[in-house]
Design a protein around this motif. Structure first.
Motif, PDB file in Angstrom:
ATOM      1  N   VAL A  81      38.595  40.155  40.299  1.00 31.98           N
ATOM      2  CA  VAL A  81      37.381  40.362  39.515  1.00 31.98           C
ATOM      3  C   VAL A  81      37.284  39.254  38.460  1.00 31.98           C
ATOM      4  CG1 VAL A  81      37.339  42.853  39.883  1.00 31.98           C
ATOM      5  CG2 VAL A  81      38.557  41.930  37.918  1.00 31.98           C
ATOM      6  N   PRO A  82      36.076  38.984  37.945  1.00 36.70           N
ATOM      7  CA  PRO A  82      35.958  37.999  36.873  1.00 36.70           C
ATOM      8  C   PRO A  82      36.878  38.356  35.706  1.00 36.70           C
ATOM      9  CG  PRO A  82      33.797  38.567  37.703  1.00 36.70           C
ATOM     10  CD  PRO A  82      34.769  39.519  38.337  1.00 36.70           C
ATOM     11  N   THR A  83      37.526  37.328  35.170  1.00 34.43           N
ATOM     12  CA  THR A  83      38.535  37.530  34.140  1.00 34.43           C
ATOM     13  C   THR A  83      38.323  36.532  33.008  1.00 34.43           C
ATOM     14  OG1 THR A  83      40.104  38.186  35.863  1.00 34.43           O
ATOM     15  CG2 THR A  83      41.029  37.567  33.736  1.00 34.43           C
ATOM     16  N   LEU A  84      38.492  36.996  31.786  1.00 34.13           N
ATOM     17  CA  LEU A  84      38.447  36.098  30.640  1.00 34.13           C
ATOM     18  C   LEU A  84      39.871  35.810  30.195  1.00 34.13           C
ATOM     19  CD1 LEU A  84      37.052  34.517  28.430  1.00 34.13           C
ATOM     20  CD2 LEU A  84      36.825  36.658  27.138  1.00 34.13           C
ATOM     21  N   ASP A  85      40.284  34.557  30.350  1.00 30.26           N
ATOM     22  CA  ASP A  85      41.589  34.122  29.893  1.00 30.26           C
ATOM     23  C   ASP A  85      41.396  33.439  28.539  1.00 30.26           C
ATOM     24  OD1 ASP A  85      43.715  31.904  29.558  1.00 30.26           O
ATOM     25  OD2 ASP A  85      44.547  33.142  31.171  1.00 30.26           O
ATOM     26  N   PRO A  86      42.127  33.851  27.517  1.00 27.38           N
ATOM     27  CA  PRO A  86      41.902  33.280  26.178  1.00 27.38           C
ATOM     28  C   PRO A  86      42.135  31.771  26.102  1.00 27.38           C
ATOM     29  CG  PRO A  86      43.746  34.837  26.158  1.00 27.38           C
ATOM     30  CD  PRO A  86      43.165  34.858  27.529  1.00 27.38           C
ATOM     31  N   LYS A  87      42.962  31.228  26.968  1.00 30.90           N
ATOM     32  CA  LYS A  87      43.246  29.791  26.935  1.00 30.90           C
ATOM     33  C   LYS A  87      42.401  29.001  27.939  1.00 30.90           C
ATOM     34  CE  LYS A  87      47.971  30.376  25.382  1.00 30.90           C
ATOM     35  NZ  LYS A  87      49.370  30.221  25.716  1.00 30.90           N
ATOM     36  N   LEU A  88      42.114  29.589  29.093  1.00 31.98           N
ATOM     37  CA  LEU A  88      41.443  28.862  30.178  1.00 31.98           C
ATOM     38  C   LEU A  88      39.945  29.119  30.251  1.00 31.98           C
ATOM     39  CD1 LEU A  88      44.129  29.512  32.952  1.00 31.98           C
ATOM     40  CD2 LEU A  88      43.831  27.448  31.558  1.00 31.98           C
ATOM     41  N   GLY A  89      39.461  30.160  29.605  1.00 32.45           N
ATOM     42  CA  GLY A  89      38.050  30.525  29.685  1.00 32.45           C
ATOM     43  C   GLY A  89      37.818  31.556  30.782  1.00 32.45           C
ATOM     44  N   TRP A  90      36.589  31.616  31.263  1.00 36.32           N
ATOM     45  CA  TRP A  90      36.243  32.583  32.313  1.00 36.32           C
ATOM     46  C   TRP A  90      36.732  32.093  33.664  1.00 36.32           C
ATOM     47  CZ3 TRP A  90      34.584  37.413  31.920  1.00 36.32           C
ATOM     48  CH2 TRP A  90      34.067  37.824  30.692  1.00 36.32           C
ATOM     49  N   LEU A  91      37.338  32.985  34.432  1.00 38.21           N
ATOM     50  CA  LEU A  91      37.783  32.707  35.794  1.00 38.21           C
ATOM     51  C   LEU A  91      36.945  33.579  36.722  1.00 38.21           C
ATOM     52  CD1 LEU A  91      41.649  32.903  35.199  1.00 38.21           C
ATOM     53  CD2 LEU A  91      40.133  30.944  34.890  1.00 38.21           C
ATOM     54  N   LEU A  92      36.120  32.942  37.547  1.00 39.46           N
ATOM     55  CA  LEU A  92      35.245  33.684  38.456  1.00 39.46           C
ATOM     56  C   LEU A  92      35.725  33.495  39.891  1.00 39.46           C
ATOM     57  CD1 LEU A  92      31.734  32.854  36.959  1.00 39.46           C
ATOM     58  CD2 LEU A  92      33.279  34.729  36.390  1.00 39.46           C
ATOM     59  N   PRO A  93      36.242  34.555  40.519  1.00 43.88           N
ATOM     60  CA  PRO A  93      36.718  34.449  41.898  1.00 43.88           C
ATOM     61  C   PRO A  93      35.541  34.451  42.876  1.00 43.88           C
ATOM     62  CG  PRO A  93      36.917  36.711  41.164  1.00 43.88           C
ATOM     63  CD  PRO A  93      36.404  35.905  39.989  1.00 43.88           C
ATOM     64  N   LEU A  94      35.613  33.597  43.873  1.00 44.20           N
ATOM     65  CA  LEU A  94      34.562  33.536  44.896  1.00 44.20           C
ATOM     66  C   LEU A  94      35.186  33.799  46.263  1.00 44.20           C
ATOM     67  CD1 LEU A  94      32.578  30.372  43.715  1.00 44.20           C
ATOM     68  CD2 LEU A  94      32.208  32.762  43.099  1.00 44.20           C
ATOM     69  N   SER A  95      35.057  35.020  46.735  1.00 37.32           N
ATOM     70  CA  SER A  95      35.523  35.354  48.082  1.00 37.32           C
ATOM     71  C   SER A  95      34.579  34.692  49.085  1.00 37.32           C
ATOM     72  CB  SER A  95      35.521  36.872  48.280  1.00 37.32           C
ATOM     73  OG  SER A  95      34.185  37.348  48.316  1.00 37.32           O
ATOM     74  N   PRO A  96      34.947  34.625  50.360  1.00 37.26           N
ATOM     75  CA  PRO A  96      34.018  34.077  51.354  1.00 37.26           C
ATOM     76  C   PRO A  96      32.681  34.824  51.365  1.00 37.26           C
ATOM     77  CG  PRO A  96      36.217  34.204  52.283  1.00 37.26           C
ATOM     78  CD  PRO A  96      36.270  34.901  50.947  1.00 37.26           C
ATOM     79  N   GLU A  97      32.721  36.136  51.188  1.00 38.02           N
ATOM     80  CA  GLU A  97      31.482  36.925  51.172  1.00 38.02           C
ATOM     81  C   GLU A  97      30.625  36.583  49.956  1.00 38.02           C
ATOM     82  OE1 GLU A  97      34.617  38.762  53.512  1.00 38.02           O
ATOM     83  OE2 GLU A  97      34.579  38.309  51.370  1.00 38.02           O
TER      84      GLU A  97
END
Length: 126
Positions: A81-97
């Protein structure tokens, strides 16, 4: 993630930040939440980068001045799921779907608002 989820392998999977990713500077970038939904607001350059990542399956980072960056990370599963990392920023996962839905629904040329069905993500292009 609960204690027993670590053993059952249920719940969201941790997103591993890629060692290499292309960075694109965009003119507008903002992420906020609305209950369970993560809302990514960007300009047409950001929409094009999102579509490019969805199609090419290569990770990319969107930046905009001193605003929090957004990393678009293609994965082979839909359990993150989308995650907010305090050091890296937002991490948005993109599955093939999710990648297929992005490339099908979001325009490279026109503004719009899109709530994705395959991920708790909405994209607003201005």
């Amino acid at each position: 993630m609960g204690f027993l989820d670590r053993f059952r392998r249920t719940g969201p999977k941790r997103i591993v930040f890629p060692e290499q990713l292309h960075t694109v500077e965009v003119g507008d970038l903002h992420v906020h939440t609305a209950e369970e939904l993560v809302v990514l607001s960007t300009d047409l350059a950001g929409a094009r980068a999102l579509i490019e990542t969805a199609v090419s399956r290569r990770p990319m980072r969107l930046t905009c001045g001193d605003k929090r960056p957004v990393a678009l990370i293609p994965l082979e599963h839909a359990r993150s799921v989308p995650t907010l990392d305090p050091k890296l920023g937002w991490l948005l996962p993109l599955s093939p779907e999710t990648g297929a839905e992005i490339s099908r629904r979001i325009s490279r040329e026109a503004p719009g608002e899109h709530e994705l069905e395959t991920l708790n993500l909405a994209v607003v292009v201005s």
